[in-house]
Design a protein around this motif. Structure first.
Motif, PDB file in Angstrom:
ATOM      1  N   VAL A   1     -33.588 -29.957 -38.877  1.00 16.78           N
ATOM      2  CA  VAL A   1     -33.081 -28.660 -38.437  1.00 16.78           C
ATOM      3  C   VAL A   1     -31.977 -28.863 -37.403  1.00 16.78           C
ATOM      4  CG1 VAL A   1     -33.657 -26.548 -37.174  1.00 16.78           C
ATOM      5  CG2 VAL A   1     -35.171 -27.369 -38.993  1.00 16.78           C
ATOM      6  N   SER A   2     -32.204 -29.782 -36.471  1.00 18.15           N
ATOM      7  CA  SER A   2     -31.199 -30.062 -35.445  1.00 18.15           C
ATOM      8  C   SER A   2     -29.889 -30.514 -36.076  1.00 18.15           C
ATOM      9  CB  SER A   2     -31.727 -31.129 -34.486  1.00 18.15           C
ATOM     10  OG  SER A   2     -30.749 -31.447 -33.527  1.00 18.15           O
ATOM     11  N   GLU A   3     -29.968 -31.412 -37.012  1.00 18.56           N
ATOM     12  CA  GLU A   3     -28.757 -31.911 -37.670  1.00 18.56           C
ATOM     13  C   GLU A   3     -28.070 -30.818 -38.473  1.00 18.56           C
ATOM     14  OE1 GLU A   3     -30.242 -35.291 -39.809  1.00 18.56           O
ATOM     15  OE2 GLU A   3     -30.362 -36.531 -37.994  1.00 18.56           O
ATOM     16  N   ALA A   4     -28.849 -30.007 -39.170  1.00 20.14           N
ATOM     17  CA  ALA A   4     -28.269 -28.934 -39.977  1.00 20.14           C
ATOM     18  C   ALA A   4     -27.658 -27.846 -39.094  1.00 20.14           C
ATOM     19  CB  ALA A   4     -29.322 -28.345 -40.910  1.00 20.14           C
ATOM     20  N   ALA A   5     -28.265 -27.610 -37.949  1.00 17.27           N
ATOM     21  CA  ALA A   5     -27.781 -26.557 -37.050  1.00 17.27           C
ATOM     22  C   ALA A   5     -26.455 -26.920 -36.396  1.00 17.27           C
ATOM     23  CB  ALA A   5     -28.825 -26.260 -35.988  1.00 17.27           C
ATOM     24  N   GLU A   6     -26.122 -28.191 -36.353  1.00 15.24           N
ATOM     25  CA  GLU A   6     -24.881 -28.607 -35.704  1.00 15.24           C
ATOM     26  C   GLU A   6     -23.662 -27.892 -36.288  1.00 15.24           C
ATOM     27  OE1 GLU A   6     -24.459 -32.853 -35.458  1.00 15.24           O
ATOM     28  OE2 GLU A   6     -26.388 -33.056 -34.428  1.00 15.24           O
ATOM     29  N   ALA A   7     -23.620 -27.738 -37.593  1.00 17.21           N
ATOM     30  CA  ALA A   7     -22.466 -27.078 -38.216  1.00 17.21           C
ATOM     31  C   ALA A   7     -22.362 -25.625 -37.773  1.00 17.21           C
ATOM     32  CB  ALA A   7     -22.563 -27.168 -39.742  1.00 17.21           C
ATOM     33  N   LEU A   8     -23.495 -24.949 -37.669  1.00 18.17           N
ATOM     34  CA  LEU A   8     -23.494 -23.567 -37.199  1.00 18.17           C
ATOM     35  C   LEU A   8     -23.054 -23.503 -35.742  1.00 18.17           C
ATOM     36  CD1 LEU A   8     -24.105 -20.564 -37.552  1.00 18.17           C
ATOM     37  CD2 LEU A   8     -26.507 -21.073 -37.033  1.00 18.17           C
ATOM     38  N   ILE A   9     -23.563 -24.412 -34.933  1.00 16.11           N
ATOM     39  CA  ILE A   9     -23.213 -24.425 -33.512  1.00 16.11           C
ATOM     40  C   ILE A   9     -21.729 -24.718 -33.325  1.00 16.11           C
ATOM     41  CG2 ILE A   9     -23.582 -25.653 -31.325  1.00 16.11           C
ATOM     42  CD1 ILE A   9     -26.556 -25.992 -32.329  1.00 16.11           C
ATOM     43  N   VAL A  10     -21.196 -25.646 -34.082  1.00 18.40           N
ATOM     44  CA  VAL A  10     -19.769 -25.970 -33.989  1.00 18.40           C
ATOM     45  C   VAL A  10     -18.929 -24.755 -34.379  1.00 18.40           C
ATOM     46  CG1 VAL A  10     -17.924 -27.344 -35.040  1.00 18.40           C
ATOM     47  CG2 VAL A  10     -20.009 -28.461 -34.259  1.00 18.40           C
ATOM     48  N   THR A  11     -19.297 -24.082 -35.440  1.00 21.45           N
ATOM     49  CA  THR A  11     -18.577 -22.880 -35.867  1.00 21.45           C
ATOM     50  C   THR A  11     -18.669 -21.802 -34.808  1.00 21.45           C
ATOM     51  OG1 THR A  11     -19.056 -23.414 -38.181  1.00 21.45           O
ATOM     52  CG2 THR A  11     -18.400 -21.141 -37.699  1.00 21.45           C
ATOM     53  N   TRP A  12     -19.856 -21.603 -34.250  1.00 20.61           N
ATOM     54  CA  TRP A  12     -20.122 -20.588 -33.231  1.00 20.61           C
ATOM     55  C   TRP A  12     -19.302 -20.842 -31.971  1.00 20.61           C
ATOM     56  CZ3 TRP A  12     -22.906 -16.164 -32.687  1.00 20.61           C
ATOM     57  CH2 TRP A  12     -23.325 -15.786 -31.424  1.00 20.61           C
ATOM     58  N   THR A  13     -19.309 -22.093 -31.499  1.00 21.80           N
ATOM     59  CA  THR A  13     -18.636 -22.398 -30.232  1.00 21.80           C
ATOM     60  C   THR A  13     -17.129 -22.529 -30.394  1.00 21.80           C
ATOM     61  OG1 THR A  13     -19.100 -24.752 -30.494  1.00 21.80           O
ATOM     62  CG2 THR A  13     -20.635 -23.487 -29.156  1.00 21.80           C
ATOM     63  N   ALA A  14     -16.653 -22.930 -31.550  1.00 24.72           N
ATOM     64  CA  ALA A  14     -15.211 -23.095 -31.746  1.00 24.72           C
ATOM     65  C   ALA A  14     -14.475 -21.779 -31.519  1.00 24.72           C
ATOM     66  CB  ALA A  14     -14.922 -23.632 -33.147  1.00 24.72           C
ATOM     67  N   VAL A  15     -15.071 -20.689 -31.908  1.00 22.19           N
ATOM     68  CA  VAL A  15     -14.440 -19.382 -31.735  1.00 22.19           C
ATOM     69  C   VAL A  15     -14.250 -19.071 -30.253  1.00 22.19           C
ATOM     70  CG1 VAL A  15     -14.737 -16.903 -32.129  1.00 22.19           C
ATOM     71  CG2 VAL A  15     -15.281 -18.523 -33.947  1.00 22.19           C
ATOM     72  N   ALA A  16     -15.213 -19.440 -29.424  1.00 22.59           N
ATOM     73  CA  ALA A  16     -15.135 -19.162 -27.986  1.00 22.59           C
ATOM     74  C   ALA A  16     -14.016 -19.944 -27.314  1.00 22.59           C
ATOM     75  CB  ALA A  16     -16.467 -19.467 -27.320  1.00 22.59           C
ATOM     76  N   GLN A  17     -13.602 -21.064 -27.913  1.00 19.05           N
ATOM     77  CA  GLN A  17     -12.535 -21.872 -27.314  1.00 19.05           C
ATOM     78  C   GLN A  17     -11.200 -21.131 -27.293  1.00 19.05           C
ATOM     79  OE1 GLN A  17     -13.280 -24.788 -25.744  1.00 19.05           O
ATOM     80  NE2 GLN A  17     -15.333 -24.133 -26.305  1.00 19.05           N
ATOM     81  N   ASP A  18     -11.045 -20.152 -28.169  1.00 18.17           N
ATOM     82  CA  ASP A  18      -9.806 -19.377 -28.230  1.00 18.17           C
ATOM     83  C   ASP A  18      -9.909 -18.048 -27.494  1.00 18.17           C
ATOM     84  OD1 ASP A  18      -8.631 -21.350 -29.799  1.00 18.17           O
ATOM     85  OD2 ASP A  18      -9.330 -20.439 -31.655  1.00 18.17           O
ATOM     86  N   ALA A  19     -11.039 -17.804 -26.855  1.00 16.66           N
ATOM     87  CA  ALA A  19     -11.236 -16.533 -26.145  1.00 16.66           C
ATOM     88  C   ALA A  19     -10.279 -16.449 -24.961  1.00 16.66           C
ATOM     89  CB  ALA A  19     -12.677 -16.407 -25.657  1.00 16.66           C
ATOM     90  N   VAL A  20      -9.861 -15.241 -24.659  1.00 11.42           N
ATOM     91  CA  VAL A  20      -9.010 -15.003 -23.497  1.00 11.42           C
ATOM     92  C   VAL A  20      -9.742 -14.028 -22.594  1.00 11.42           C
ATOM     93  CG1 VAL A  20      -6.795 -14.144 -22.703  1.00 11.42           C
ATOM     94  CG2 VAL A  20      -6.935 -15.397 -24.859  1.00 11.42           C
ATOM     95  N   PRO A  21     -10.088 -14.384 -21.394  1.00  9.26           N
ATOM     96  CA  PRO A  21      -9.867 -15.703 -20.810  1.00  9.26           C
ATOM     97  C   PRO A  21     -10.839 -16.726 -21.396  1.00  9.26           C
ATOM     98  CG  PRO A  21     -11.141 -14.368 -19.297  1.00  9.26           C
ATOM     99  CD  PRO A  21     -10.779 -13.485 -20.461  1.00  9.26           C
ATOM    100  N   ARG A  22     -10.456 -17.990 -21.294  1.00  4.30           N
ATOM    101  CA  ARG A  22     -11.320 -19.057 -21.799  1.00  4.30           C
ATOM    102  C   ARG A  22     -12.490 -19.221 -20.832  1.00  4.30           C
ATOM    103  NH1 ARG A  22      -9.481 -24.980 -23.864  1.00  4.30           N
ATOM    104  NH2 ARG A  22     -11.463 -25.494 -24.815  1.00  4.30           N
ATOM    105  N   LEU A  23     -13.679 -19.197 -21.368  1.00  5.16           N
ATOM    106  CA  LEU A  23     -14.890 -19.241 -20.548  1.00  5.16           C
ATOM    107  C   LEU A  23     -15.694 -20.491 -20.840  1.00  5.16           C
ATOM    108  CD1 LEU A  23     -16.024 -15.563 -21.102  1.00  5.16           C
ATOM    109  CD2 LEU A  23     -14.790 -16.467 -19.135  1.00  5.16           C
ATOM    110  N   SER A  24     -16.390 -20.963 -19.817  1.00  8.94           N
ATOM    111  CA  SER A  24     -17.328 -22.064 -20.033  1.00  8.94           C
ATOM    112  C   SER A  24     -18.557 -21.502 -20.760  1.00  8.94           C
ATOM    113  CB  SER A  24     -17.758 -22.673 -18.694  1.00  8.94           C
ATOM    114  OG  SER A  24     -18.605 -21.773 -17.995  1.00  8.94           O
ATOM    115  N   THR A  25     -19.350 -22.390 -21.289  1.00 10.17           N
ATOM    116  CA  THR A  25     -20.579 -21.973 -21.962  1.00 10.17           C
ATOM    117  C   THR A  25     -21.482 -21.211 -20.995  1.00 10.17           C
ATOM    118  OG1 THR A  25     -20.432 -23.884 -23.423  1.00 10.17           O
ATOM    119  CG2 THR A  25     -22.582 -22.821 -23.259  1.00 10.17           C
ATOM    120  N   LEU A  26     -21.567 -21.673 -19.752  1.00  8.15           N
ATOM    121  CA  LEU A  26     -22.407 -21.017 -18.751  1.00  8.15           C
ATOM    122  C   LEU A  26     -21.868 -19.631 -18.401  1.00  8.15           C
ATOM    123  CD1 LEU A  26     -24.905 -21.262 -16.996  1.00  8.15           C
ATOM    124  CD2 LEU A  26     -23.463 -22.315 -15.232  1.00  8.15           C
TER     125      LEU A  26
END
Length: 144
Positions: free
Chosen positions: A6-31
């Motif tokens: 499950v952990s390995e399979a979830a990585e693709a979802l997590i990468v997709t989920w977090t990649a979108v936040a990298q382009d957010a304005v303003p750019r925010l940390s995960t916290l």
């Protein structure tokens, strides 16, 4: 082991989920993003409550709120019931930013799910819902 798979399979979802936040304005940390999501789910939460939810000390949570407030995403207000208590609320800008981020995440995940057979997509959803319920149950048990 199921947990490893499950952990390995979830990585693709997590990468997709977090990649979108990298382009957010303003750019925010995960916290920072986590804090905003908590305040959206619990409008009026106080600083101590936020600190507990993000596993931080109240001074660290206060500094985090300073940065979010400076970015125009968060508002701190004294409550009318207790002049010493501070409640946290998202600003209209903060709400719009989270709504936009949510829509972009839905679009990104939707594009990927377009390549997943419908029955497997439904099975994925059922599994994620069961996982979310188990997390809620575990959290409720640890708070009791």
């Amino acid at each position: 082991m199921l947990a490893r798979q499950v952990s390995e399979a979830a990585e693709a979802l997590i990468v997709t989920w977090t990649a979108v936040a990298q382009d957010a304005v303003p750019r925010l940390s995960t916290l920072q993003l986590e804090a905003l999501l908590i305040v959206r789910r619990s409008p009026g939460i106080n600083l101590t409550g936020l600190a507990e939810r993000i596993s931080a000390t109240p001074p660290a949570a206060s500094r985090l709120c300073d940065r979010l407030e400076a970015a125009g995403l968060l508002d701190r207000r004294r409550t009318s019931a207790n002049r010493r208590a501070i409640e946290l609320r998202l600003t209209s800008h903060g709400l719009r930013m989270l709504d936009t981020l949510s829509e972009r995440r839905i679009d990104a995940i939707g594009r990927v799910l377009g390549d997943v057979p419908a029955d497997q997509g439904e099975a994925l959803l059922a599994g994620l819902r069961a996982f979310a319920e188990a997390v809620e149950t575990a959290n409720a048990a640890s708070e009791a």
